[in-house]
Scaffold this motif. Sequence first.
Motif, PDB file in Angstrom:
ATOM      1  N   LYS A 279       0.843  -1.193   0.000  1.00 46.94           N
ATOM      2  CA  LYS A 279       0.000   0.000   0.000  1.00 46.94           C
ATOM      3  C   LYS A 279       0.881   1.246   0.000  1.00 46.94           C
ATOM      4  O   LYS A 279       1.964   1.238   0.604  1.00 46.94           O
ATOM      5  N   VAL A 280       0.403   2.286  -0.651  1.00 45.46           N
ATOM      6  CA  VAL A 280       1.175   3.528  -0.693  1.00 45.46           C
ATOM      7  C   VAL A 280       1.005   4.273   0.630  1.00 45.46           C
ATOM      8  O   VAL A 280      -0.124   4.557   1.057  1.00 45.46           O
ATOM      9  N   ILE A 293       6.309   6.057  -1.633  1.00 46.15           N
ATOM     10  CA  ILE A 293       6.840   5.261  -0.520  1.00 46.15           C
ATOM     11  C   ILE A 293       5.772   4.253  -0.125  1.00 46.15           C
ATOM     12  O   ILE A 293       4.658   4.630   0.261  1.00 46.15           O
ATOM     13  N   VAL A 294       6.126   2.969  -0.289  1.00 47.13           N
ATOM     14  CA  VAL A 294       5.142   1.913  -0.026  1.00 47.13           C
ATOM     15  C   VAL A 294       5.472   1.201   1.279  1.00 47.13           C
ATOM     16  O   VAL A 294       6.560   1.358   1.835  1.00 47.13           O
ATOM     17  N   ASP A 295       4.498   0.402   1.756  1.00 51.32           N
ATOM     18  CA  ASP A 295       4.724  -0.255   3.054  1.00 51.32           C
ATOM     19  C   ASP A 295       5.432  -1.604   2.923  1.00 51.32           C
ATOM     20  O   ASP A 295       5.736  -2.251   3.919  1.00 51.32           O
ATOM     21  N   GLY A 296       5.707  -2.043   1.697  1.00 47.53           N
ATOM     22  CA  GLY A 296       6.514  -3.256   1.493  1.00 47.53           C
ATOM     23  C   GLY A 296       7.948  -2.839   1.235  1.00 47.53           C
ATOM     24  O   GLY A 296       8.192  -1.814   0.581  1.00 47.53           O
ATOM     25  N   GLY A 297       8.891  -3.623   1.739  1.00 46.14           N
ATOM     26  CA  GLY A 297      10.289  -3.240   1.565  1.00 46.14           C
ATOM     27  C   GLY A 297      11.137  -4.377   1.047  1.00 46.14           C
ATOM     28  O   GLY A 297      10.636  -5.456   0.715  1.00 46.14           O
ATOM     29  N   VAL A 328       9.626   4.195  -7.012  1.00 47.25           N
ATOM     30  CA  VAL A 328       8.846   3.438  -6.023  1.00 47.25           C
ATOM     31  C   VAL A 328       9.813   2.816  -5.025  1.00 47.25           C
ATOM     32  O   VAL A 328      10.672   2.008  -5.393  1.00 47.25           O
ATOM     33  N   VAL A 329       9.709   3.234  -3.784  1.00 47.08           N
ATOM     34  CA  VAL A 329      10.684   2.823  -2.767  1.00 47.08           C
ATOM     35  C   VAL A 329       9.976   2.280  -1.534  1.00 47.08           C
ATOM     36  O   VAL A 329       8.819   2.597  -1.269  1.00 47.08           O
ATOM     37  N   ASP A 352      -3.329   3.876  -2.124  1.00 48.09           N
ATOM     38  CA  ASP A 352      -3.474   3.000  -3.309  1.00 48.09           C
ATOM     39  C   ASP A 352      -2.741   1.685  -3.073  1.00 48.09           C
ATOM     40  O   ASP A 352      -1.729   1.641  -2.370  1.00 48.09           O
ATOM     41  N   TYR A 353      -3.266   0.647  -3.705  1.00 47.11           N
ATOM     42  CA  TYR A 353      -2.539  -0.630  -3.714  1.00 47.11           C
ATOM     43  C   TYR A 353      -1.651  -0.700  -4.947  1.00 47.11           C
ATOM     44  O   TYR A 353      -2.113  -0.427  -6.063  1.00 47.11           O
ATOM     45  N   LEU A 354      -0.394  -1.082  -4.733  1.00 47.61           N
ATOM     46  CA  LEU A 354       0.465  -1.397  -5.875  1.00 47.61           C
ATOM     47  C   LEU A 354       0.711  -2.897  -5.880  1.00 47.61           C
ATOM     48  O   LEU A 354       0.846  -3.511  -4.811  1.00 47.61           O
TER      49      LEU A 354
END
Length: 386
Positions: A279-280, A293-297, A328-329, A352-354
Amino acid sequence: MAIFPIEEFDKYETPFYYYDVELLKRTLSAVGNMARNSGCHVHYAMKANANPRILALVKEAGMGVDCVSGGEISAALEAGFEGSKIMFAGVGKADKEIELALDANIRCFNVESLPELININEIAKRKSVMARVAVRVNPNIDAHTHHYITTGVNGNKFGIELEDLDEFVNTALVSENIDLCGVHFHIGSQILDKEPFKALCGKVEDVLARLERLGALITIVDVGGGLGIDYDAPDEHPIPDFENYFQIFENGLRLKPGQELHFEPGRALVGQCGSLITKVLYVKESIGRKFVIVDGGMNDLIRPALYQAHHKIENISSVSHVDDIYDVVGPICESSDCFGTDERLPIVSRGDYLALRSAGAYGEVMASSYNCRPLPRSIFSDDLYL
Ligand code: LLP
């Protein structure tokens, strides 16, 4: 663009791996049918994804498994695979892993060095059992893939070099608790070019002739895995061209009666069915750049950081027809925690979902808890709407 059930995603905390079960089943059945028709054997390289649900589907499709650790053997046994469906590979098998494999009466050890052969013989002798062994040969073929995943050229740690093969085979033949019954090759991963596989066939033929001269009776001819997937266009090529791939070996090898052709694909079976859904958190504007910046790393999906791999990124929430350019980080404190630079995406907003596509292989299984982050969970498409 693939259709994702994002209304269902709201029930789950992100990031998570989402698996399209229907695609996985179609992929497994494509391979299963091909194997049945041509009489070859497929052992899924479970290092690609050892999720128990995936193992269950692989088992249901009638395949065996290729394991590289005692942990994987245990997971395979728990998933219900018979010992006779398990191969055990890897350059550094510890004594207790060898014992576990012998106790499970696995089909075959793929052995990569003389000291390992001697050790397996000693352990098998102590247990008064025979160890079935395939010699892993390094055919010295450059598969032109990323240098971290090239395995079949001289000077890397895998397999027996051709010039050391006679000594290995002669030792195996006089080892009382070793049944040298196979030969094994694996030249690398994410191979999209046919030529290295064709070159491999030539080497396999040479090695088989040499083993015959030395007096070894070979029944298993294992040509490894390595078939690549289309990371750029997952929806155009959701199922790899297995037919073409199998054909290369069927045309290129003249096996003797009683010799079985074995494959051990990993990525090609499970890569396209998985996506990392993230998720953003923020869209941050900086000098000349826009960062999503997304919540997955990188702890959730390490392939971009480790191999400069690129997974197609899709904004599956946006309904905008206007695009913008983003980097996208992830949230990890490392510059390599970056999934893509200059990505053209429909306007991205917080929440948003990526989807990071083609992440079914070497995704979930390589996740870590770096930064004390929880491991990503997995959601299967047939869990939804329940
Ligand atoms: N057999 C052996 C002996 C292997 O070493 C491997 C993969 C396979 C089969 C399965 O290869 P596949 O069909 O999946 O290409 N983590 C890396 C890939 C490492 C592959 C290691 N060996 C990545 O994310 O690209």
